[in-house]
Write an enzyme that holds these catalytic residues in place. Structure first.
Site, short mmCIF file in Angstrom:
data_model
loop_
_atom_site.label_atom_id
_atom_site.label_comp_id
_atom_site.label_asym_id
_atom_site.label_seq_id
_atom_site.Cartn_x
_atom_site.Cartn_y
_atom_site.Cartn_z
N ASN A 11 0.86 -1.18 0.00
CA ASN A 11 0.00 0.00 0.00
C ASN A 11 0.90 1.23 0.00
O ASN A 11 1.49 1.58 1.02
CB ASN A 11 -0.90 -0.04 1.25
CG ASN A 11 -1.81 1.17 1.33
OD1 ASN A 11 -1.84 2.00 0.41
ND2 ASN A 11 -2.55 1.29 2.42
N HIS A 99 -9.82 1.14 4.72
CA HIS A 99 -8.55 1.30 5.45
C HIS A 99 -8.78 2.26 6.63
O HIS A 99 -9.56 3.21 6.52
CB HIS A 99 -7.48 1.86 4.50
CG HIS A 99 -6.10 1.79 5.09
ND1 HIS A 99 -5.66 2.67 6.05
CD2 HIS A 99 -5.09 0.90 4.89
CE1 HIS A 99 -4.42 2.34 6.39
NE2 HIS A 99 -4.05 1.27 5.71
N GLU A 168 -5.67 -4.83 10.73
CA GLU A 168 -4.64 -3.79 10.90
C GLU A 168 -4.95 -2.98 12.15
O GLU A 168 -5.73 -2.03 12.09
CB GLU A 168 -4.64 -2.84 9.69
CG GLU A 168 -4.19 -3.46 8.39
CD GLU A 168 -3.60 -2.41 7.44
OE1 GLU A 168 -2.47 -2.59 7.01
OE2 GLU A 168 -4.26 -1.40 7.16
N GLY A 233 2.85 -1.11 4.35
CA GLY A 233 2.91 0.31 3.99
C GLY A 233 4.36 0.74 3.80
O GLY A 233 4.97 0.49 2.75
N GLY A 234 4.94 1.36 4.83
CA GLY A 234 6.28 1.94 4.76
C GLY A 234 7.34 1.02 4.16
O GLY A 234 8.17 1.47 3.35
#
Ligand code: 13P
Length: 249
Positions: A11, A99, A168, A233-234
């Site tokens: 993402n 999300h 999440e 993500g990151g």
């Protein structure tokens, strides 16, 4: 619909402009072609603006395309929105829905349910996100919140419908630097609760985990029973270390 043994979904959020997204996609395609990652399904979710350019780069590769969000109507006077039909046309096979960063901007369970149904209508695979905030966890509400999010998101979904559900925990997203990350044991408990609940109504879902997963922590998170993959993500923003993360799963 594709069958996969494991799935890793990148993402990219709003972290890059189109040029940077294209450059990252090019690097990923090259690196993945050189590395043996078996049958793992890899999905990249760029920003809406970068979707069509990234789609062209991914097309000849083994990487699938996903969107970070969608609207639920097919067409019409909906300024600023993007329809599932448009996403499908561009080449998306997956769409992230609900999300926590969108829930924090005001998305309701009802809206998320509409989006879920709309993605299915276009025969793409929805990635439904659920997760509790730190305040909810501290007040002992985690299970209640997760079950509410799941029950409301899945209203009207048929028993054998294929979908992905991502757990999440909101307080564990982008927090690897501060060390505030859910333990594997805590994550296992929640995943098992989700699995028991979903199994009562559905037969064809995959559970994945997301929240501060990196190339090191994935080794431990992968031990969680019932987890089929990760939403990253990151740690998906640098091609080399993302490919190492993929190899570590
Ligand atoms: P991080 O991996 O940066 O914590 O983000 C997780 C996430 O929100 C993926 O959708």
């Amino acid at each position: 619909m594709k069958k996969f043994s494991k799935i890793i979904i990148a993402n990219w959020k709003m972290q890059m402009d189109s040029e940077e997204s294209i450059a990252l996609a090019v690097k990923l395609v090259k690196l993945l072609a050189k590395n043996n990652i078996g049958k793992k399904e890899i999905v990249v979710c760029p920003s809406f603006l970068a979707l069509s350019e990234v789609a062209k780069i991914l097309k000849p590769s083994r990487i699938s395309l996903g969107a970070q969000d969608t609207f639920y109507q097919e067409e019409g006077a909906f300024t600023g929105e993007v329809s599932p039909e448009n996403l499908k046309e561009i080449g998306c096979q997956y769409v992230i829905v609900g999300h926590s960063e969108r829930r924090a901007m005001g998305e309701t369970d009802k809206l998320i349910n509409k989006k879920f149904l709309a993605v299915l209508k276009e025969k793409m695979l929805p990635i439904i996100c659920v997760g509790e905030t730190l305040a909810e966890r501290k007040s002992g509400q985690s299970e209640k919140v997760i079950l509410r999010q799941i029950n409301k998101a899945t209203l009207g979904i048929s028993k054998n419908q294929n979908f992905i559900l991502a757990y999440e925990p909101v307080w564990s997203i982008s927090t690897s630097n501060s060390g505030q990350v859910i333990s594997v044991l805590e994550a296992s408990k929640m995943i098992s609760l989700i699995k028991i609940n979903l199994s009562k109504k559905f037969t064809n879902f995959s559970l994945i985990y997301g929240g501060s997963v990196d190339k090191k922590s994935i080794v431990n998170f992968a031990k969680i029973k019932g987890v089929k993959g990760f939403l990253v993500g990151g740690a998906s923003l640098k091609a080399k270390s993302f490919v190492e993360l993929i190899k570590n799963l």
